[in-house]
Scaffold this motif. Sequence first.
Motif, short mmCIF file in Angstrom:
data_model
loop_
_atom_site.label_atom_id
_atom_site.label_comp_id
_atom_site.label_asym_id
_atom_site.label_seq_id
_atom_site.Cartn_x
_atom_site.Cartn_y
_atom_site.Cartn_z
N ILE A 35 -26.84 74.42 -59.41
CA ILE A 35 -27.01 73.73 -59.38
C ILE A 35 -25.03 72.91 -59.85
O ILE A 35 -24.55 71.99 -59.66
N ALA A 36 -24.28 74.35 -60.35
CA ALA A 36 -23.15 74.34 -60.38
C ALA A 36 -22.13 74.55 -59.24
O ALA A 36 -21.09 73.98 -59.49
N SER A 37 -22.91 74.80 -58.42
CA SER A 37 -22.75 75.45 -57.03
C SER A 37 -22.03 74.14 -56.06
O SER A 37 -22.15 73.72 -55.16
N ARG A 38 -22.97 72.94 -56.80
CA ARG A 38 -23.44 71.37 -55.88
C ARG A 38 -24.74 70.85 -55.15
O ARG A 38 -24.82 70.62 -54.38
N PHE A 39 -25.16 72.10 -55.70
CA PHE A 39 -26.56 72.08 -55.21
C PHE A 39 -27.62 70.79 -56.25
O PHE A 39 -27.71 71.47 -57.14
N GLN A 40 -27.74 69.93 -55.23
CA GLN A 40 -28.22 69.01 -55.94
C GLN A 40 -29.95 69.35 -56.57
O GLN A 40 -29.81 68.93 -58.00
N ARG A 41 -30.15 69.07 -56.36
CA ARG A 41 -31.94 69.71 -56.20
C ARG A 41 -32.49 71.12 -55.71
O ARG A 41 -32.49 70.66 -54.44
N VAL A 55 -22.93 82.62 -67.12
CA VAL A 55 -21.71 81.70 -68.20
C VAL A 55 -20.22 81.39 -67.97
O VAL A 55 -20.32 79.98 -67.70
N ASP A 56 -20.11 82.03 -66.95
CA ASP A 56 -18.33 81.52 -66.69
C ASP A 56 -18.65 80.12 -64.95
O ASP A 56 -17.86 79.52 -65.46
N CYS A 57 -19.80 80.25 -64.72
CA CYS A 57 -20.36 79.36 -63.55
C CYS A 57 -20.46 78.23 -64.18
O CYS A 57 -19.66 76.82 -63.65
N PHE A 58 -20.24 77.89 -65.31
CA PHE A 58 -20.07 76.51 -66.32
C PHE A 58 -18.68 76.21 -66.66
O PHE A 58 -18.49 75.03 -67.00
N ARG A 59 -17.78 76.74 -66.04
CA ARG A 59 -15.89 76.96 -66.40
C ARG A 59 -15.53 75.52 -65.40
O ARG A 59 -14.35 74.98 -65.52
N TYR A 60 -16.13 75.98 -64.43
CA TYR A 60 -15.37 74.61 -63.98
C TYR A 60 -16.39 73.49 -63.59
O TYR A 60 -16.19 73.47 -61.85
N GLY A 61 -16.92 73.14 -64.10
CA GLY A 61 -17.76 71.45 -63.93
C GLY A 61 -19.48 72.18 -63.43
O GLY A 61 -19.66 71.84 -63.05
N CYS A 62 -19.88 71.18 -64.14
CA CYS A 62 -21.61 71.04 -63.25
C CYS A 62 -21.85 70.21 -64.02
O CYS A 62 -21.81 69.82 -65.07
N PRO A 63 -22.60 69.31 -63.67
CA PRO A 63 -23.78 68.20 -64.21
C PRO A 63 -24.65 68.76 -65.03
O PRO A 63 -25.27 69.79 -65.24
N PRO A 64 -24.90 67.78 -65.89
CA PRO A 64 -26.45 67.84 -66.12
C PRO A 64 -27.12 68.39 -66.10
O PRO A 64 -27.92 67.25 -64.58
N HIS A 65 -27.95 69.04 -66.52
CA HIS A 65 -29.23 69.38 -65.11
C HIS A 65 -30.21 70.11 -66.26
O HIS A 65 -30.85 70.30 -67.48
N ALA A 66 -31.60 70.05 -65.39
CA ALA A 66 -33.02 70.59 -66.51
C ALA A 66 -34.28 71.13 -64.75
O ALA A 66 -33.78 70.72 -63.76
N MET A 121 -32.65 70.56 -61.33
CA MET A 121 -32.13 69.43 -60.43
C MET A 121 -31.32 68.83 -61.98
O MET A 121 -31.18 69.31 -63.05
N GLU A 122 -30.27 68.41 -61.24
CA GLU A 122 -29.33 67.68 -61.76
C GLU A 122 -29.41 66.27 -62.09
O GLU A 122 -30.45 65.52 -61.07
N PHE A 123 -29.70 65.33 -63.53
CA PHE A 123 -29.79 64.32 -63.07
C PHE A 123 -29.07 63.25 -63.67
O PHE A 123 -27.72 64.04 -64.38
N GLN A 124 -29.24 62.38 -64.32
CA GLN A 124 -28.53 61.10 -64.24
C GLN A 124 -27.69 60.73 -65.79
O GLN A 124 -26.41 60.92 -65.90
N GLU A 125 -29.19 60.21 -66.06
CA GLU A 125 -28.52 59.61 -67.77
C GLU A 125 -29.42 60.60 -68.36
O GLU A 125 -29.05 60.18 -69.45
N ASP A 126 -30.41 60.96 -68.74
CA ASP A 126 -31.86 61.18 -69.55
C ASP A 126 -32.63 62.87 -68.91
O ASP A 126 -33.14 62.61 -67.55
N GLY A 153 -39.87 68.87 -51.12
CA GLY A 153 -39.18 68.18 -50.24
C GLY A 153 -38.79 66.56 -49.63
O GLY A 153 -37.70 66.37 -49.93
N SER A 154 -39.44 65.86 -50.16
CA SER A 154 -39.72 64.86 -49.77
C SER A 154 -38.57 64.02 -50.90
O SER A 154 -38.25 62.71 -50.57
N LYS A 155 -38.30 64.51 -51.89
CA LYS A 155 -37.41 64.29 -52.54
C LYS A 155 -35.56 64.79 -52.49
O LYS A 155 -35.33 64.92 -53.59
N GLY A 156 -35.98 65.40 -51.78
CA GLY A 156 -34.41 65.96 -51.29
C GLY A 156 -34.14 67.65 -51.85
O GLY A 156 -33.09 67.72 -51.92
N PHE A 157 -34.57 68.25 -52.63
CA PHE A 157 -35.20 69.10 -53.39
C PHE A 157 -34.81 70.44 -51.63
O PHE A 157 -35.28 70.46 -50.68
#
Length: 546
Positions: free
Chosen positions: A297-303, A501-512, A332-337, A250-254
């Motif tokens: 995450i594809a719905s723009r919930f970052q965490r 599968v279809d949810c990724f057609r509309y743009g999804c950030p890298p996430h793990a 969560m989505e990540f920035q670079e790795d 919660g303190s990290k924005g989830f």
Amino acid sequence: MTEPGPATEGNAPSKNALKKAAKDAEKAKKKEAARQRELAERQKREAEDAADVSANDYGELPLIGSAEFKPTGEKRIKLSEVASYADQTVTLRCWVENARVQSAKLAFLNLRQELETVQAVVAASESLSKQMVKFAGNISTESLLVVTGLVKKTPEPVNSATVKDYEIHIKRVFIEAKAEVPLPLQVEDAERPLPSEATGEEENDEESGHPLVTLNTRLNNRTIDLRAKINNAIFTIKGGVCALFQEFLGSKGFTLIHSPKLLGAPSEGGANVFEVKYFDRQAYLAQSPQFYKQMLIASRFQRVMEIGPVFRAENSNTARHLTEFTGLDLEMEFQEDYHEVMSLLEELMLFIFAGLQTRYGRETELVRSRYHVEPFALPAAGSVPRITFAEGIAMLREAGEELNDYDDLSTPQEKLLGKLVLQKYGSDFYTLDQFPLAIRPFYTMPSAASPKLSNSYDMFMRGQEILSGAQRIHSTRLLQEKMRAFDPPIDPEGAAVKDYVDCFRYGCPPHAGGGFGLERIVCFWLGLPNIRLTSLFPRDPQRVMP
């Protein structure tokens, strides 16, 4: 009619008849004396009962709710607060751990609330009757009481209670809920460790000589078993892990989410899934919230994070498997790795470990003391051992294990690797990175280092897995490719996966992300021999009741 004449020697009673008559008369005399004594004693008891000075200070209360409620105005205290009420009269609700009559004028009770126990004294006096002493000393173990008494400092410590320097001198004692006897399982037996799994039979504790009750006996009488202080501590810790999980994330924005547990189709290939009847069609219990986490995450919930039930139809009867367990999941989505996510997961677990030490240290020590478990070896913050799968394979080979570069690790090999990591790094917690792609789910991102590896990781406690996680594929094209090449192949257009599968057609950030097993964290933190001890009412292939 001839009248009988005077007795003569010929018709006089015999000596035997005279003796018998004398004996009968003596018996009658004794019987009458006994009757008179019994009558006198009964009259004395009735007189004493009529003059019972404590008649209104003890007994069984009517069932709450069955009689008109009349508030007493008495403040109820917690047993943990007793020391702050020295020389004051207090009222509290408690359980009877033990009750015994010492003499006609003295009885002792051990009273309990949660992990706290205190000695209570019932002593006859001008204002407290012997009848009340007798009543109190014969209350059945595990009965629920409402007690009023004076808190007094003891001349010497009471070793049989957690409150050692104070005791309660009872003035009033009422049974609120009486426990039937005999109990199906003694609570004090549930305080002791399980017998060795090798025998599976009840045996005696080497230290105390008391019986060690089998796991099945405990689980078959779980509501009694759960009254043991050791179980209270286990589930206090389990709740603490959930609280710490939410506090940190919660303190990290989830954002806390709650994904569906009823699915219209098996989501991950159909293996190890429970089927249920859903009105006029088939439905399935969710094996994980994985797809829904990624769709968010594809719905723009970052965490996102979730605490919820997970169902696995695995016919595994081991000491670390359940068919229903509690998942601690995050994505969560990540920035670079993807290692950004691994670092956060490691930080999360260090936060949980620190919280368990500081906030739940008493409960932790209570449980570990029963099983004589070594303290959990913690790494320093920022220095969690993180080794690659290849490095783990090399360490195992050096220890004499024979396995190929891309073989999945068996449970014994995982435990051995945990010991090797502990010896080398001094930590019971570590992360294993870059698993072979072939042994991970189809949505796992392949590694740039090798097409046979993946950006996936597991975390371990005491050499046993607690989390499985990875970077997920966030490209529809690549996901479809991997699904068709999977063994067995998965149709990207199938009902179970099409929306995913279809949810990724509309743009999804890298996430793990990853999923922890809550019961495993608790089990391995405490060093318990069986994960069923960390589930209130465990479910496994053999048990679906109570």
